[in-house]
Design an enzyme around this catalytic site. Structure first.
Site, mmCIF file in Angstrom:
data_model
loop_
_atom_site.group_PDB
_atom_site.id
_atom_site.type_symbol
_atom_site.label_atom_id
_atom_site.label_comp_id
_atom_site.label_asym_id
_atom_site.label_seq_id
_atom_site.Cartn_x
_atom_site.Cartn_y
_atom_site.Cartn_z
ATOM 1 N N GLY A 1 -1.535 -1.413 15.330
ATOM 2 C CA GLY A 1 -0.848 -1.462 14.056
ATOM 3 C C GLY A 1 -0.401 -0.088 13.604
ATOM 4 O O GLY A 1 -0.860 0.941 14.126
ATOM 5 N N LYS B 1 0.806 -1.219 0.000
ATOM 6 C CA LYS B 1 0.000 0.000 0.000
ATOM 7 C C LYS B 1 0.844 1.277 0.000
ATOM 8 O O LYS B 1 0.387 2.326 -0.469
ATOM 9 C CB LYS B 1 -0.952 0.005 1.199
ATOM 10 C CG LYS B 1 -2.070 -1.020 1.092
ATOM 11 C CD LYS B 1 -3.057 -0.871 2.229
ATOM 12 C CE LYS B 1 -4.236 -1.816 2.050
ATOM 13 N NZ LYS B 1 -5.278 -1.597 3.075
#
Length: 273
Positions: free
Chosen positions: A127, A69
């Site tokens: 995260g 990403k």
């Protein structure tokens, strides 16, 4: 069966661990709406070559998943605000050889927070990767706070927290004394086929102390975290909901056609059948 001709437009997804969820979702809607498109999931060991293929072969759209990403940013021609704000891409649209990047995860998470009427209180995101960035951006935009980024990576964790004026801790155990009202998992823990597919990203004591639990892991639809949260009586939002809404946004970008909520719901159901 639909004919696939030289004029059929191809859309793809690139993922470290491809599934049939997106393939079924998009192809079902193409058929229902009578669109001359076909969708196929791929993986790759060379993301640079793969994106060059999107451009060179005229592939209309490309969904991007972990771990690329951020890596694809250098490979596109334009970053729209949804992607540039968090420096993370999950959607590429090929406009006659010009690759334009978007992030539809932010839109989907933001929408679900409203749909589920989640109280705007304290929150924590597990995260610091692309999905975590999208989650923090969506929570911040929706008025949540104060927030905490929980990430072992001592570079990306503090950087993400600082960017949004949040705090950072390395482990979930450090949240124990001040448990957030909302806990969002944006790590691969619980993902089918992964090394931690049967694990919980947090301890059960912390899970008992939080309010709403969001798990953006899309497969399986019922992750260990969601099962534990529901057993504890917590309101939940699943990755299945997130992936359906973000896929609908991708679909509209690729085709110029926006399916109805009912069509999206049916496509989502069939994609997991």
């Amino acid at each position: 069966m639909r004919d696939i001709t030289k004029d059929t437009q191809l859309c793809i997804s690139l993922s470290a661990r491809p599934t049939n969820i997106g393939t079924r979702f998009h192809n079902h809607l193409y058929e229902v709406l009578g669109l001359d498109f076909v969708y196929k999931a791929f993986t790759t060991t060379d993301i640079t070559a793969a994106i060059a293929g999107v451009r060179g072969l005229g592939i209309r759209g490309c969904g991007v998943s972990m771990p690329w990403k951020e890596e694809v940013i250098a490979l596109v021609d334009e970053m729209t605000p949804s992607a540039s704000a968090i420096e993370s891409v999950n959607t590429i649209v090929n406009d006659e050889g010009r690759l334009v990047a978007y992030n539809t995860d932010v839109i989907a998470i933001r929408s679900l927070l409203d749909t589920h009427a989640v109280p705007r209180t304290s929150c924590a995101v597990l995260g610091s990767g692309g999905m975590a960035k999208a989650s923090v951006a969506a929570l911040k935009d929706a008025g949540f706070g104060p927030g905490t980024v929980v990430a072992r990576n001592a570079t990306t964790g503090p950087a993400l927290a600082q960017h949004y004026g949040w705090s950072w801790v390395a482990t979930p155990e450090e949240l124990a004394e001040d448990a957030p009202a909302l806990l969002l998992n944006a790590t691969p823990v619980g993902m089918a086929g992964g090394p931690a597919e049967h694990d919980l990203p947090v301890g059960r004591d912390l899970l008992e102390a939080v309010g709403t639990v969001v798990d953006v892991v899309a497969f399986p639809s019922e992750t260990p975290l969601l099962r534990a949260a529901r057993a504890a009586g917590k309101p939940t939002i699943s990755g299945a909901e997130v992936i359906a809404l973000q896929a609908a946004e991708q679909f509209a970008l690729y085709t110029g056609v926006r399916p109805t909520p009912e069509q999206v719901a049916e496509a989502s159901r069939l994609s997991r059948a």
